[in-house]
Scaffold this active site. Structure first.
Site, short mmCIF file in Angstrom:
data_model
loop_
_atom_site.label_atom_id
_atom_site.label_comp_id
_atom_site.label_asym_id
_atom_site.label_seq_id
_atom_site.Cartn_x
_atom_site.Cartn_y
_atom_site.Cartn_z
CB SER A 15 -9.91 1.00 6.00
OG SER A 15 -9.30 0.40 4.88
CB SER A 141 -11.17 -8.91 -7.03
OG SER A 141 -11.63 -7.97 -7.97
CE1 TYR A 154 -6.75 -5.99 -6.24
CE2 TYR A 154 -8.32 -5.99 -8.05
CZ TYR A 154 -8.05 -6.05 -6.69
OH TYR A 154 -9.09 -6.16 -5.79
CE LYS A 158 -7.41 -9.08 -4.70
NZ LYS A 158 -7.51 -9.30 -3.25
N1 LIG Z 1 -13.31 -2.21 -2.76
C1 LIG Z 1 -13.40 -2.92 -3.87
O1 LIG Z 1 -13.96 -2.46 -4.89
C2 LIG Z 1 -12.89 -4.32 -3.91
C3 LIG Z 1 -13.37 -5.17 -4.92
C4 LIG Z 1 -12.87 -6.47 -4.99
C5 LIG Z 1 -11.96 -6.92 -4.07
N2 LIG Z 1 -11.51 -6.09 -3.09
C6 LIG Z 1 -10.51 -6.61 -2.14
O2 LIG Z 1 -10.96 -6.37 -0.83
C7 LIG Z 1 -9.83 -6.34 0.04
C8 LIG Z 1 -9.99 -5.18 1.00
O3 LIG Z 1 -9.96 -3.96 0.26
P1 LIG Z 1 -10.91 -2.71 0.61
O4 LIG Z 1 -11.79 -2.52 -0.55
O5 LIG Z 1 -11.50 -2.84 1.94
O6 LIG Z 1 -9.83 -1.53 0.51
P2 LIG Z 1 -9.16 -0.63 1.66
O7 LIG Z 1 -10.21 0.14 2.38
O8 LIG Z 1 -8.08 0.13 0.97
O9 LIG Z 1 -8.54 -1.68 2.65
C9 LIG Z 1 -7.35 -2.37 2.37
C10 LIG Z 1 -6.84 -2.98 3.66
O10 LIG Z 1 -5.64 -3.72 3.38
C11 LIG Z 1 -4.62 -3.27 4.26
N3 LIG Z 1 -3.31 -3.33 3.61
C12 LIG Z 1 -2.93 -2.75 2.44
N4 LIG Z 1 -1.64 -2.98 2.20
C13 LIG Z 1 -1.19 -3.73 3.25
C14 LIG Z 1 0.07 -4.28 3.59
N5 LIG Z 1 1.18 -4.11 2.82
N6 LIG Z 1 0.18 -4.99 4.73
C15 LIG Z 1 -0.89 -5.15 5.52
N7 LIG Z 1 -2.11 -4.68 5.27
C16 LIG Z 1 -2.25 -3.97 4.14
C17 LIG Z 1 -4.98 -1.83 4.62
O11 LIG Z 1 -4.47 -1.49 5.90
P3 LIG Z 1 -3.19 -0.60 6.22
O12 LIG Z 1 -3.16 0.53 5.23
O13 LIG Z 1 -3.44 -0.15 7.64
O14 LIG Z 1 -2.03 -1.52 6.11
C18 LIG Z 1 -6.50 -1.93 4.70
O15 LIG Z 1 -6.90 -2.39 5.96
C19 LIG Z 1 -8.61 -6.25 -0.86
O16 LIG Z 1 -7.99 -7.52 -0.93
C20 LIG Z 1 -9.16 -5.90 -2.21
O17 LIG Z 1 -8.38 -6.37 -3.28
C21 LIG Z 1 -11.97 -4.80 -3.00
#
Ligand SMILES: NC(=O)c1ccc[n+]([C@@H]2O[C@H](COP(=O)([O-])OP(=O)(O)OC[C@H]3O[C@@H](n4cnc5c(N)ncnc54)[C@H](OP(=O)(O)O)[C@@H]3O)[C@@H](O)[C@H]2O)c1
Length: 265
Positions: A15, A141, A154, A158
């Site tokens: 996702s 992040s 968190y 990071k």
């Molecule tokens: N969105 C934001 O605002 C934002 C900002 C800064 C940084 N980030 C970083 O971007 C990255 C991706 O996040 P996103 O925003 O795309 O959120 P997301 O849509 O919730 O995606 C998170 C992904 O991580 C996987 N995941 C979570 N727990 C896991 C586990 N225990 N083992 C394996 N996979 C796991 C989930 O897949 P499954 O549930 O299928 O395991 C999903 O594919 C993260 O590292 C997050 O910290 C996001």
């Protein structure tokens, strides 16, 4: 850098940002290894991309399950015979005050975000070093650069990623292996719904900051040129969030005053 026929392993590919990374790499002709826990979502991504077994390999894993990760890395290395790019993207966020957060929740954030990525990287690096060519990408992040309320575990995880991958970058210069750390501000994905509250249950809501944020495809489009140029650190956020980065460096007291009065959920 061309990704045609390169082998790219992406965690958190089911996702959000990981899925958008998958789209971008696949469009350029890369073979993909897609990882996360939910096999049905990984299969959906594979089918949405129009991939087949010759160019997309599904590899489920749980980043919190450290003991299983070396075998998963071995499987990933065997999927297409080599790995050229590892995208350490899978992760979870947090929405709870430190004093209300169980240590197990802090540990889980560290396991998934920090140790999971550290273990996978350690396992694939020897093969990548032997190739004398490779790229390790990390989704950190803005919380990897400064702290706010509700993000103690968190932000710690990071910040730890920056320490680790800054060191790995230095150690990899002689092997032509680049390390890129990406620091996004709020991006509209499932991250806040899946964020952990103090007792480890999910927050379950889209936070206001994220409702109005750019989506993951737009984020990848904005940074794609810099990823391909193997920039060492990439920031992608709205102007006021980017300003916070510079205040952290040059006027940290002022940033703390602003953050104290800001809505951060
Ligand atoms: N969105 C934001 O605002 C934002 C900002 C800064 C940084 N980030 C970083 O971007 C990255 C991706 O996040 P996103 O925003 O795309 O959120 P997301 O849509 O919730 O995606 C998170 C992904 O991580 C996987 N995941 C979570 N727990 C896991 C586990 N225990 N083992 C394996 N996979 C796991 C989930 O897949 P499954 O549930 O299928 O395991 C999903 O594919 C993260 O590292 C997050 O910290 C996001």
């Amino acid at each position: 850098m061309s990704y045609k026929n390169k082998n790219v392993w992406i965690t958190g590919a089911s996702s959000g940002i990981g899925e958008s990374f998958a789209r971008a790499f696949f469009k350029e002709g890369a073979n993909l290894i897609l990882s996360s826990r939910r096999i049905e979502e990984l299969e959906r991504v594979k089918s949405d991309l129009g991939g087949d077994d010759s160019n997309i390999y599904i590899l489920t894993l749980d980043l919190a399950d450290s003991a299983t990760l070396p075998a998963k890395a071995k499987e990933a290395l065997g999927a297409f015979g080599a790995i050229d790019v590892l995208v350490n993207n899978g992760g979870i966020s947090q929405r709870s005050l430190f004093e209300e957060t169980e240590m197990d929740t802090i540990r889980r954030l560290m396991e998934v975000n920090f140790f999971g990525s550290a273990i996978l990287t350690k396992q694939v690096l020897p093969a990548i070093m032997e190739q004398k060519e490779g790229h390790i990408i990390v989704t950190s992040s803005l919380a990897g650069k400064f702290g706010t309320k509700f993000r103690s575990g968190y932000a710690a995880s990071k910040h730890a990623m920056h320490g680790l991958f800054d060191c790995i970058r230095q150690e990899m210069y002689d092997y032509n292996v680049a390390v890129t750390i990406i620091c996004p501000g709020p991006i509209k994905t499932s991250i806040t719904e899946n964020a952990l509250t103090g007792d480890g249950t999910s927050f379950g809501e889209i936070g206001d900051l994220h409702k109005s944020a750019m989506d993951a495809d737009e984020m990848i489009q904005k940074i794609w040129g810099r990823v391909k140029s193997r920039n060492e650190e990439i920031y992608v956020a709205r102007p006021k969030e980017l300003l916070a980065l510079y205040l952290k460096r040059w006027a940290p007291g002022l940033l703390n005053l602003i953050l104290k009065r800001s809505k951060v959920v």
